[in-house]
Scaffold this motif. Structure first.
Motif, PDB file in Angstrom:
ATOM      1  N   ASN A  45       0.824  -1.216   0.000  1.00 56.23           N
ATOM      2  CA  ASN A  45       0.000   0.000   0.000  1.00 56.23           C
ATOM      3  C   ASN A  45       0.849   1.253   0.000  1.00 56.23           C
ATOM      4  OD1 ASN A  45       1.028  -0.212   2.514  1.00 56.23           O
ATOM      5  ND2 ASN A  45      -0.884   0.277   3.604  1.00 56.23           N
ATOM      6  N   SER A  46       2.121   1.117  -0.410  1.00 57.79           N
ATOM      7  CA  SER A  46       3.023   2.267  -0.433  1.00 57.79           C
ATOM      8  C   SER A  46       3.637   2.416  -1.820  1.00 57.79           C
ATOM      9  CB  SER A  46       4.131   2.086   0.609  1.00 57.79           C
ATOM     10  OG  SER A  46       5.067   3.131   0.528  1.00 57.79           O
ATOM     11  N   PRO A  47       2.821   2.824  -2.804  1.00 60.72           N
ATOM     12  CA  PRO A  47       3.335   2.956  -4.171  1.00 60.72           C
ATOM     13  C   PRO A  47       4.324   4.094  -4.270  1.00 60.72           C
ATOM     14  CG  PRO A  47       1.150   3.931  -4.012  1.00 60.72           C
ATOM     15  CD  PRO A  47       1.420   3.291  -2.700  1.00 60.72           C
ATOM     16  N   PRO A  48       5.270   4.009  -5.201  1.00 61.53           N
ATOM     17  CA  PRO A  48       6.216   5.108  -5.368  1.00 61.53           C
ATOM     18  C   PRO A  48       5.516   6.370  -5.828  1.00 61.53           C
ATOM     19  CG  PRO A  48       6.406   3.544  -7.181  1.00 61.53           C
ATOM     20  CD  PRO A  48       5.504   2.924  -6.163  1.00 61.53           C
ATOM     21  N   VAL A  49       5.986   7.518  -5.342  1.00 58.95           N
ATOM     22  CA  VAL A  49       5.396   8.801  -5.713  1.00 58.95           C
ATOM     23  C   VAL A  49       6.406   9.579  -6.541  1.00 58.95           C
ATOM     24  CG1 VAL A  49       4.507  10.984  -4.860  1.00 58.95           C
ATOM     25  CG2 VAL A  49       3.941   8.867  -3.668  1.00 58.95           C
ATOM     26  N   SER A  50       6.016  10.004  -7.727  1.00 56.67           N
ATOM     27  CA  SER A  50       6.886  10.807  -8.571  1.00 56.67           C
ATOM     28  C   SER A  50       6.644  12.273  -8.284  1.00 56.67           C
ATOM     29  CB  SER A  50       6.607  10.510 -10.045  1.00 56.67           C
ATOM     30  OG  SER A  50       7.201  11.489 -10.860  1.00 56.67           O
ATOM     31  N   ALA A  51       7.729  13.051  -8.137  1.00 58.40           N
ATOM     32  CA  ALA A  51       7.575  14.486  -7.903  1.00 58.40           C
ATOM     33  C   ALA A  51       6.866  15.142  -9.079  1.00 58.40           C
ATOM     34  CB  ALA A  51       8.950  15.117  -7.702  1.00 58.40           C
ATOM     35  N   HIS A  52       7.059  14.582 -10.271  1.00 59.04           N
ATOM     36  CA  HIS A  52       6.442  15.172 -11.457  1.00 59.04           C
ATOM     37  C   HIS A  52       4.924  15.016 -11.426  1.00 59.04           C
ATOM     38  CE1 HIS A  52       5.780  16.573 -15.420  1.00 59.04           C
ATOM     39  NE2 HIS A  52       5.600  15.376 -15.976  1.00 59.04           N
ATOM     40  N   THR A  53       4.439  13.902 -10.840  1.00 58.71           N
ATOM     41  CA  THR A  53       3.012  13.625 -10.864  1.00 58.71           C
ATOM     42  C   THR A  53       2.272  14.272  -9.695  1.00 58.71           C
ATOM     43  OG1 THR A  53       3.340  11.552  -9.651  1.00 58.71           O
ATOM     44  CG2 THR A  53       3.382  11.451 -12.067  1.00 58.71           C
ATOM     45  N   MET A  54       2.956  14.953  -8.805  1.00 60.67           N
ATOM     46  CA  MET A  54       2.290  15.608  -7.684  1.00 60.67           C
ATOM     47  C   MET A  54       1.446  16.763  -8.206  1.00 60.67           C
ATOM     48  SD  MET A  54       5.241  15.693  -4.741  1.00 60.67           S
ATOM     49  CE  MET A  54       4.097  16.260  -3.487  1.00 60.67           C
ATOM     50  N   ASP A  55       0.162  16.761  -7.850  1.00 58.12           N
ATOM     51  CA  ASP A  55      -0.703  17.843  -8.295  1.00 58.12           C
ATOM     52  C   ASP A  55      -0.667  18.989  -7.294  1.00 58.12           C
ATOM     53  OD1 ASP A  55      -2.182  16.945  -6.134  1.00 58.12           O
ATOM     54  OD2 ASP A  55      -3.743  16.001  -7.357  1.00 58.12           O
ATOM     55  N   ALA A  56      -1.437  20.043  -7.587  1.00 57.24           N
ATOM     56  CA  ALA A  56      -1.403  21.232  -6.735  1.00 57.24           C
ATOM     57  C   ALA A  56      -1.828  20.906  -5.306  1.00 57.24           C
ATOM     58  CB  ALA A  56      -2.306  22.312  -7.326  1.00 57.24           C
ATOM     59  N   ASP A  57      -2.786  19.998  -5.159  1.00 57.25           N
ATOM     60  CA  ASP A  57      -3.261  19.642  -3.825  1.00 57.25           C
ATOM     61  C   ASP A  57      -2.159  18.955  -3.025  1.00 57.25           C
ATOM     62  OD1 ASP A  57      -5.489  19.429  -1.889  1.00 57.25           O
ATOM     63  OD2 ASP A  57      -5.237  17.269  -2.215  1.00 57.25           O
ATOM     64  N   ALA A  58      -1.446  18.046  -3.658  1.00 63.25           N
ATOM     65  CA  ALA A  58      -0.354  17.346  -2.964  1.00 63.25           C
ATOM     66  C   ALA A  58       0.771  18.309  -2.606  1.00 63.25           C
ATOM     67  CB  ALA A  58       0.164  16.214  -3.843  1.00 63.25           C
ATOM     68  N   LEU A  59       1.093  19.230  -3.515  1.00 63.45           N
ATOM     69  CA  LEU A  59       2.141  20.209  -3.232  1.00 63.45           C
ATOM     70  C   LEU A  59       1.735  21.138  -2.094  1.00 63.45           C
ATOM     71  CD1 LEU A  59       3.235  21.090  -6.884  1.00 63.45           C
ATOM     72  CD2 LEU A  59       4.639  19.941  -5.165  1.00 63.45           C
ATOM     73  N   GLN A  60       0.463  21.501  -2.067  1.00 67.30           N
ATOM     74  CA  GLN A  60      -0.004  22.372  -0.995  1.00 67.30           C
ATOM     75  C   GLN A  60       0.101  21.671   0.352  1.00 67.30           C
ATOM     76  OE1 GLN A  60      -4.233  23.572  -0.942  1.00 67.30           O
ATOM     77  NE2 GLN A  60      -3.499  25.637  -0.491  1.00 67.30           N
ATOM     78  N   LYS A  61      -0.259  20.396   0.394  1.00 65.06           N
ATOM     79  CA  LYS A  61      -0.144  19.632   1.644  1.00 65.06           C
ATOM     80  C   LYS A  61       1.311  19.546   2.092  1.00 65.06           C
ATOM     81  CE  LYS A  61      -4.293  16.743   1.326  1.00 65.06           C
ATOM     82  NZ  LYS A  61      -4.969  17.434   0.219  1.00 65.06           N
ATOM     83  N   LEU A  62       2.205  19.378   1.120  1.00 71.63           N
ATOM     84  CA  LEU A  62       3.629  19.295   1.459  1.00 71.63           C
ATOM     85  C   LEU A  62       4.132  20.625   2.015  1.00 71.63           C
ATOM     86  CD1 LEU A  62       5.783  17.096   1.286  1.00 71.63           C
ATOM     87  CD2 LEU A  62       6.418  17.986  -0.950  1.00 71.63           C
ATOM     88  N   ILE A  63       3.690  21.724   1.439  1.00 69.66           N
ATOM     89  CA  ILE A  63       4.077  23.051   1.937  1.00 69.66           C
ATOM     90  C   ILE A  63       3.521  23.272   3.336  1.00 69.66           C
ATOM     91  CG2 ILE A  63       3.770  25.533   1.572  1.00 69.66           C
ATOM     92  CD1 ILE A  63       3.802  24.875  -1.479  1.00 69.66           C
ATOM     93  N   HIS A  64       2.276  22.880   3.556  1.00 64.35           N
ATOM     94  CA  HIS A  64       1.678  23.010   4.892  1.00 64.35           C
ATOM     95  C   HIS A  64       2.417  22.148   5.905  1.00 64.35           C
ATOM     96  CE1 HIS A  64      -2.473  24.534   3.303  1.00 64.35           C
ATOM     97  NE2 HIS A  64      -1.517  25.439   3.252  1.00 64.35           N
ATOM     98  N   LEU A  65       2.814  20.949   5.459  1.00 66.10           N
ATOM     99  CA  LEU A  65       3.583  20.065   6.334  1.00 66.10           C
ATOM    100  C   LEU A  65       4.891  20.725   6.740  1.00 66.10           C
ATOM    101  CD1 LEU A  65       4.295  17.341   7.643  1.00 66.10           C
ATOM    102  CD2 LEU A  65       5.042  16.561   5.386  1.00 66.10           C
ATOM    103  N   LEU A  66       5.548  21.366   5.782  1.00 63.75           N
ATOM    104  CA  LEU A  66       6.821  22.044   6.061  1.00 63.75           C
ATOM    105  C   LEU A  66       6.630  23.141   7.098  1.00 63.75           C
ATOM    106  CD1 LEU A  66       9.782  22.068   5.173  1.00 63.75           C
ATOM    107  CD2 LEU A  66       9.164  23.689   3.391  1.00 63.75           C
ATOM    108  N   GLN A  67       5.487  23.801   7.055  1.00 59.75           N
ATOM    109  CA  GLN A  67       5.196  24.859   8.028  1.00 59.75           C
ATOM    110  C   GLN A  67       4.871  24.289   9.400  1.00 59.75           C
ATOM    111  OE1 GLN A  67       2.084  26.724   5.473  1.00 59.75           O
ATOM    112  NE2 GLN A  67       3.105  28.652   6.004  1.00 59.75           N
TER     113      GLN A  67
END
Length: 304
Positions: A45-67
């Protein structure tokens, strides 16, 4: 540390929990590997995640996580993922529109070198975008400070120099780097070949700007002539010659208005112009260099 992760996960919701779990899982695998244990196979249940395929929602979550997290290892992994995603132009715009530049830029004041290094790497990829540069430029002074205070030849110092290279391709922000010219020349004198090459990229960009010619010529670097030896690393030699050629061209374009009395004997001006006999000997020797590009740069200097 576990309590902080729990609080961050609760605040960010299920999507961010997933990001956090992936980052934490990667951290645990790294710790096991460091301890000598072989990393286990990826979970189904842990498929590889490509940075290229990250959509705006995933990027926003990552930015919020960083904060939300103050765990430096999670911050590092989040910044690495953002840096990788920023290698794609579409993501560069998305990250900017999500106010990710200010979040990443805020990490430059972090007290942990690895976090600052990863933040610089992310900004470096993001700076390939002109609109992003307009926002990143507010951090140039901080980046210069990080370069100056970082251990000599460290990954942190090199990351800062790479970002300054991108930010100095045009002359728009050169004025923000003037005060760091003595630092750049110190790194050129004392650094390893890797550091010398990277700092020369910055200096070549700065030297192409006529407005900085006097600032560069006033700067002191008694060991400058050593860079023009025939045995020097080719990448260093080519850039050192380009640096000198740019300065000579800008001086000639000023129609002899340079006032020699304003330069000290240790200045670049004295090395290249006032007491130029040793430099001329170096150039004469380099005319016999086996590399064509080296000889072309020498000719460029001699014919100006």
């Amino acid at each position: 540390m576990g309590e902080r992760r729990g609080a961050a996960a609760a605040a960010l919701g299920a999507g961010a929990c997933y990001c956090l779990w992936r980052l934490a899982a990667g951290r645990r695998r790294g710790q096991r590997a460091a301890a000598g244990a072989a990393p286990g196979p990826p979970a189904e249940n842990s498929p590889p995640v490509s940075a290229h395929t990250m959509d705006a929602d995933a990027l926003q979550k990552l930015i919020h996580l960083l904060q939300a997290t103050d765990d430096p290892l999670i911050q590092e992994q989040a910044l690495i993922t953002l840096s990788n995603s920023a290698a794609f132009s579409v993501n560069q715009d998305i990250i900017r529109n999500l106010d990710g530049l200010s979040v990443i830029g805020g990490m430059l004041s972090d007290c942990i070198p690895k976090v600052k290094e990863k933040a610089l790497n992310a900004l470096n990829n993001l700076s390939m975008n002109i609109k992003n540069q307009e926002e990143i430029q507010v951090y140039i002074t901080q980046v210069c400070r990080n370069v100056e205070t970082a251990p000599l030849n460290s990954d942190l110092q090199l990351a800062g120099l790479r970002l300054l290279t991108n930010m100095s391709v045009t002359s728009d922000y050169h004025h923000k780097m003037i005060n760091s010219i003595p630092c750049f020349l110190h790194l050129l004198s004392e650094g390893t070949e890797r550091t010398q090459i990277q700092v020369l990229k910055v200096l070549v960009n700065l030297s192409a700007n006529p407005a900085l010619t006097r600032h560069l010529l006033r700067a002191q670097m008694p060991s400058l002539l050593l860079l023009f030896d025939t045995c020097i690393n080719r990448d260093i030699l080519l850039r050192a010659l380009a640096f000198a050629a740019n300065l000579k061209k800008n001086m000639n374009d000023e129609d002899g208005t340079m006032i020699q009395d304003q330069y000290s004997e240790d200045s670049i001006f004295f090395t290249l112009c006032r007491d130029s006999t040793p430099f001329a000997r170096k150039l004469a020797s380099l005319l016999h260099h086996p590399d064509t590009e080296v000889k072309e740069q020498v000719v460029r200097i001699l014919t100006q």
